[in-house]
Motif scaffolding. Structure first.
Motif, PDB file in Angstrom:
ATOM      1  N   ILE A  56      63.303  39.726 -27.603  1.00  0.00           N
ATOM      2  CA  ILE A  56      64.618  39.997 -27.004  1.00  0.00           C
ATOM      3  C   ILE A  56      64.895  39.031 -25.870  1.00  0.00           C
ATOM      4  O   ILE A  56      65.927  38.360 -25.830  1.00  0.00           O
ATOM      5  CB  ILE A  56      64.686  41.437 -26.468  1.00  0.00           C
ATOM      6  N   PHE A  57      63.969  38.968 -24.919  1.00  0.00           N
ATOM      7  CA  PHE A  57      64.166  38.216 -23.680  1.00  0.00           C
ATOM      8  C   PHE A  57      63.479  36.854 -23.747  1.00  0.00           C
ATOM      9  O   PHE A  57      62.579  36.632 -24.546  1.00  0.00           O
ATOM     10  CB  PHE A  57      63.615  38.999 -22.493  1.00  0.00           C
ATOM     11  N   GLY A  58      63.893  35.975 -22.866  1.00  0.00           N
ATOM     12  CA  GLY A  58      63.281  34.655 -22.786  1.00  0.00           C
ATOM     13  C   GLY A  58      64.312  33.554 -22.986  1.00  0.00           C
ATOM     14  O   GLY A  58      65.436  33.795 -23.426  1.00  0.00           O
ATOM     15  N   ASN A  59      63.914  32.340 -22.660  1.00  0.00           N
ATOM     16  CA  ASN A  59      64.804  31.190 -22.746  1.00  0.00           C
ATOM     17  C   ASN A  59      64.674  30.479 -24.085  1.00  0.00           C
ATOM     18  O   ASN A  59      63.628  30.532 -24.743  1.00  0.00           O
ATOM     19  CB  ASN A  59      64.499  30.200 -21.619  1.00  0.00           C
ATOM     20  N   ALA A  60      65.738  29.809 -24.471  1.00  0.00           N
ATOM     21  CA  ALA A  60      65.702  28.967 -25.666  1.00  0.00           C
ATOM     22  C   ALA A  60      64.923  27.694 -25.355  1.00  0.00           C
ATOM     23  O   ALA A  60      65.121  27.073 -24.318  1.00  0.00           O
ATOM     24  CB  ALA A  60      67.105  28.629 -26.115  1.00  0.00           C
ATOM     25  N   VAL A  61      64.014  27.336 -26.260  1.00  0.00           N
ATOM     26  CA  VAL A  61      63.221  26.122 -26.077  1.00  0.00           C
ATOM     27  C   VAL A  61      63.244  25.345 -27.393  1.00  0.00           C
ATOM     28  O   VAL A  61      62.746  25.813 -28.416  1.00  0.00           O
ATOM     29  CB  VAL A  61      61.765  26.440 -25.689  1.00  0.00           C
ATOM     30  N   GLY A  62      63.845  24.171 -27.360  1.00  0.00           N
ATOM     31  CA  GLY A  62      63.865  23.333 -28.545  1.00  0.00           C
ATOM     32  C   GLY A  62      64.516  23.986 -29.753  1.00  0.00           C
ATOM     33  O   GLY A  62      64.054  23.809 -30.880  1.00  0.00           O
TER      34      GLY A  62
END
Length: 220
Positions: free
Chosen positions: A123-129
């Protein structure tokens, strides 16, 4: 007799439970319903092998739901609950967990609703690549002014995570005929059932559902 709700399992970092799909690494779906981020606690631990009502749960991440029996209610407020303390479930995890339930239909079988329950890391967290947890994916589509119900979404696993963690990305827009069928499935009884905490078992702030036909609308 009502058929039991179909659920997608992500155990062992494979998608299972979908008709004609055998232990897939990724799936193409269309999201037809999104529940609030909620909290769920099982006194005897959660088991994905059986359907059971949680001991205590919260639909707003602030207080237990009104339907929670008094004898299993853990606290008056989630912030005061001992099950919401890191380490209450061993190591650095909490016994009461954040979850978010999605109602989805396979891109090649729009007439069948499945329930997919997301753990906190999905659900949570940043987009990476280009790898986006669900909230980051929602924000990305919002920035593109693209309602989630109008696109085919690919869901795939984070191969670097020890536990099942999902990423999301758009595949293609729906054709007009597909979109009309999907709008019907948004109102299907199975969609509502898939989003119901009290019926369907299983960090930061809470997230509200969004209007999937007009874009994302987060509210307090």
């Amino acid at each position: 007799m009502t058929e039991p709700l179909k659920r997608i399992s992500i155990r062992n970092k494979k998608f299972e439970g979908i008709q004609n799909v055998d232990a897939a690494d990724d799936i193409d779906i269309i999201v037809v319903g999104v529940a609030y981020v909620s909290r769920i606690y099982y006194a005897d631990g959660y088991s994905s092998d059986k359907v059971s009502t949680p001991s205590c749960w919260s639909d707003n991440c602030d207080t237990p739901a009104l339907e929670v029996p008094e004898e299993t209610r853990q606290a008056g407020r989630c912030i005061d609950c001992k099950q919401n303390v890191r380490g209450s479930s061993g190591l650095n995890s909490r016994a009461c967990r954040f979850v978010q339930r999605l109602a989805v239909v396979p891109a090649d079988n729009i007439q069948t609703v499945y329930q997919l329950q997301l753990p906190p890391t999905s659900i949570f967290g940043n987009a990476v690549g280009g790898k986006m947890p669900f909230r980051a994916y929602a924000n990305y589509l919002q920035a593109q002014e693209t309602p989630i119900v109008t696109v085919v979404t690919k869901i795939f696993f984070d191969n670097n995570s020890g536990s099942p963690k999902l990423f999301f990305r758009p595949v293609r827009p729906l054709e007009e005929e597909q979109y009309e069928a999907v709008k019907h499935m948004m109102e299907h009884p199975d969609t509502a059932t898939a989003l119901n905490t009290a019926v369907i078992p299983l960090e930061d702030d809470k997230v509200s559902p969004f209007d999937m036909t007009e874009g994302f609308v987060y509210s307090n």
